[in-house]
Design a protein around this motif. Structure first.
Motif, mmCIF file in Angstrom:
data_model
loop_
_atom_site.group_PDB
_atom_site.id
_atom_site.type_symbol
_atom_site.label_atom_id
_atom_site.label_comp_id
_atom_site.label_asym_id
_atom_site.label_seq_id
_atom_site.Cartn_x
_atom_site.Cartn_y
_atom_site.Cartn_z
ATOM 1 N N TYR A 39 0.855 -1.183 0.000
ATOM 2 C CA TYR A 39 0.000 0.000 0.000
ATOM 3 C C TYR A 39 0.890 1.232 0.000
ATOM 4 C CZ TYR A 39 1.065 0.554 4.998
ATOM 5 O OH TYR A 39 1.706 0.729 6.201
ATOM 6 N N SER A 40 0.288 2.414 -0.106
ATOM 7 C CA SER A 40 1.066 3.647 -0.096
ATOM 8 C C SER A 40 0.322 4.727 0.670
ATOM 9 C CB SER A 40 1.329 4.125 -1.530
ATOM 10 O OG SER A 40 0.105 4.453 -2.184
ATOM 11 N N ASN A 41 1.075 5.704 1.165
ATOM 12 C CA ASN A 41 0.479 6.889 1.752
ATOM 13 C C ASN A 41 0.897 8.091 0.916
ATOM 14 O OD1 ASN A 41 3.128 7.427 2.506
ATOM 15 N ND2 ASN A 41 2.827 6.887 4.652
ATOM 16 N N GLU A 42 0.911 9.267 1.479
ATOM 17 C CA GLU A 42 1.254 10.461 0.725
ATOM 18 C C GLU A 42 2.728 10.499 0.324
ATOM 19 O OE1 GLU A 42 -0.722 12.933 -0.242
ATOM 20 O OE2 GLU A 42 -2.546 12.103 0.639
ATOM 21 N N ASN A 43 3.576 9.821 1.083
ATOM 22 C CA ASN A 43 5.017 10.007 0.911
ATOM 23 C C ASN A 43 5.791 8.790 0.440
ATOM 24 O OD1 ASN A 43 4.821 12.704 2.000
ATOM 25 N ND2 ASN A 43 4.587 11.745 4.020
ATOM 26 N N GLU A 44 5.332 7.570 0.749
ATOM 27 C CA GLU A 44 6.115 6.388 0.404
ATOM 28 C C GLU A 44 5.245 5.157 0.212
ATOM 29 O OE1 GLU A 44 8.768 5.059 3.529
ATOM 30 O OE2 GLU A 44 7.475 5.919 5.065
ATOM 31 N N GLY A 45 5.839 4.147 -0.427
ATOM 32 C CA GLY A 45 5.166 2.874 -0.605
ATOM 33 C C GLY A 45 5.624 1.877 0.445
ATOM 34 N N PHE A 46 4.743 0.911 0.752
ATOM 35 C CA PHE A 46 5.053 -0.101 1.755
ATOM 36 C C PHE A 46 4.847 -1.480 1.140
ATOM 37 C CE2 PHE A 46 3.949 3.714 3.989
ATOM 38 C CZ PHE A 46 4.805 3.756 5.078
ATOM 39 N N LEU A 47 5.808 -2.355 1.360
ATOM 40 C CA LEU A 47 5.757 -3.706 0.821
ATOM 41 C C LEU A 47 6.092 -4.693 1.926
ATOM 42 C CD1 LEU A 47 5.808 -5.880 -1.478
ATOM 43 C CD2 LEU A 47 8.235 -5.289 -1.779
ATOM 44 N N GLU A 48 5.228 -5.713 2.094
ATOM 45 C CA GLU A 48 5.529 -6.793 3.023
ATOM 46 C C GLU A 48 5.732 -8.069 2.229
ATOM 47 O OE1 GLU A 48 3.909 -7.991 7.282
ATOM 48 O OE2 GLU A 48 2.606 -8.815 5.727
ATOM 49 N N ILE A 49 6.814 -8.761 2.521
ATOM 50 C CA ILE A 49 7.139 -10.022 1.867
ATOM 51 C C ILE A 49 7.481 -11.053 2.941
ATOM 52 C CG2 ILE A 49 7.990 -8.972 -0.264
ATOM 53 C CD1 ILE A 49 10.832 -9.293 0.931
ATOM 54 N N ARG A 50 7.693 -12.277 2.525
ATOM 55 C CA ARG A 50 8.220 -13.305 3.421
ATOM 56 C C ARG A 50 9.149 -14.200 2.619
ATOM 57 N NH1 ARG A 50 6.319 -18.306 2.420
ATOM 58 N NH2 ARG A 50 4.255 -18.609 1.517
ATOM 59 N N ARG A 51 10.064 -14.829 3.314
ATOM 60 C CA ARG A 51 10.959 -15.774 2.645
ATOM 61 C C ARG A 51 10.176 -17.018 2.216
ATOM 62 N NH1 ARG A 51 16.471 -15.610 2.681
ATOM 63 N NH2 ARG A 51 17.504 -14.065 3.995
ATOM 64 N N ILE A 52 10.600 -17.626 1.138
ATOM 65 C CA ILE A 52 10.033 -18.892 0.710
ATOM 66 C C ILE A 52 10.813 -20.020 1.379
ATOM 67 C CG2 ILE A 52 9.698 -20.458 -1.249
ATOM 68 C CD1 ILE A 52 9.216 -18.031 -2.994
ATOM 69 N N GLY A 53 10.109 -20.858 2.127
ATOM 70 C CA GLY A 53 10.737 -22.018 2.755
ATOM 71 C C GLY A 53 11.295 -21.774 4.133
ATOM 72 N N ASP A 54 11.875 -20.601 4.362
ATOM 73 C CA ASP A 54 12.468 -20.278 5.658
ATOM 74 C C ASP A 54 11.664 -19.124 6.258
ATOM 75 O OD1 ASP A 54 14.016 -19.880 7.857
ATOM 76 O OD2 ASP A 54 15.923 -19.772 6.784
ATOM 77 N N HIS A 55 10.624 -19.477 7.008
ATOM 78 C CA HIS A 55 9.626 -18.491 7.416
ATOM 79 C C HIS A 55 9.973 -17.720 8.681
ATOM 80 C CE1 HIS A 55 7.333 -21.924 5.404
ATOM 81 N NE2 HIS A 55 7.418 -20.967 4.509
#
Length: 301
Positions: A78-94
């Motif tokens: 998602y994003s706000n007025e100033n920056e974007g936000f990204l959430e990820i996770r590792r594959i296999g090693d959680h």
């Protein structure tokens, strides 16, 4: 007069050399600016409009090939007025975060894929030591999802609605028993488990989520939740409106469409159950209506 002319010539020469070197310096600076590499420091991109930022952030869920190449999976953005936000996770090693180097490489791959740089905050989802839910697997549907129902955690004050959720195990999920890997098809109804999820839960009842890890604490003992003789069978309706009930020792129970029926360790059907036969039954662990819900029937022959 000659001395004055020589002095004048030296001054002109010095001025010429000074101007020449000054001009070369300006030319070199201009060339460095034109050939500069994109900034690799997060948060340094400031001259970007909200519309342009949204354009970049909206592309993030579509970058599966980029994420796969870095062995991570997209979670949310998602994003706000100033920056974007990204959430990820590792594959296999959680349970492991990305290193600074790994994050920097991922960031540059994202910038290249979307066609520009933008302020991007990257976070990594990890599972902790404590499971999201501990309880019994009370049902397994046709898609291989596990219904896990807590035995001591309730969502209401009357303690009639235990915490429960359907877990669709991810392709890279870790399923273990006594420290050894177990295939999902070998997990049985009645097993006591600990389960960890991706963190996002649909607010239905039972809930629905994606499982990342499942640890079998105790395997099902095969006894069932109840045992007796079939004293009644009923099937009404057709298609999706079909309803089935089984009466065991005079007590009526409702079967779900996903209820499993077994005979001699082989899959059977509701029509294979006969009056008077001895059966073992497993319950869903939660109640909707006056009748208990049966999720597994084992015919004893």
């Amino acid at each position: 007069m000659r001395k004055e002319m020589r002095l004048f010539g030296v001054v002109v020469c010095i001025l010429f050399v000074t101007i020449l070197f000054s001009s070369c310096g300006k030319s070199n600076l201009l060339n460095r600016d034109e050939g500069a590499n994109p900034s690799k420091t997060p948060g340094k991109v400031t001259s970007i409009s909200k519309q342009e930022l949204e354009k970049y952030v909206n592309q993030l869920p579509l970058l599966k090939n980029v994420f796969d190449s870095h062995r991570v999976k997209f979670q949310s953005s998602y994003s706000n007025e100033n920056e974007g936000f990204l959430e990820i996770r590792r594959i296999g090693d959680h349970s492991k975060l990305l290193s600074e180097e790994e994050e920097a490489e991922l960031r540059q791959s994202i910038y290249k894929a979307v066609g520009g740089e933008f302020p991007l905050n990257i976070s990594v989802y990890t599972i902790g030591d404590q499971p999201g839910l501990t309880g019994k697997i009370t049902a397994i549907d046709e898609k291989g999802r596990f219904l896990v129902v807590s035995s001591n955690k309730f969502l209401d004050k009357e303690m009639k609605m235990p915490d429960a959720a359907w877990y669709t195990m991810s392709d890279d999920a870790n399923i273990e028993f006594e420290g050894k890997p177990v295939h999902a098809r070998d997990v049985r109804i009645g097993s006591i488990v600990k389960v960890w999820s991706e963190g996002m839960m649909l607010t239905s009842y039972p809930g629905q989520t994606t499982g990342l890890r499942l640890e079998i604490m105790t395997r099902d003992n095969g006894i069932g939740d109840a045992r007796g003789n079939v004293t009644g069978l009923e099937k009404t309706g057709e298609g999706v409106n079909t309803e089935r009930t089984i009466e065991v020792d005079g007590v009526k129970h409702r079967l779900l469409p996903i209820t499993q029926v077994w005979v001699n360790d082989e899959n059977a059907d509701f029509s294979d159950i006969k009056m008077g036969e001895s059966v073992k039954i497993w319950f869903a662990g939660y109640e909707i209506g006056p009748e208990k819900i049966v999720t597994q029937v084992v015919i004893e022959r």
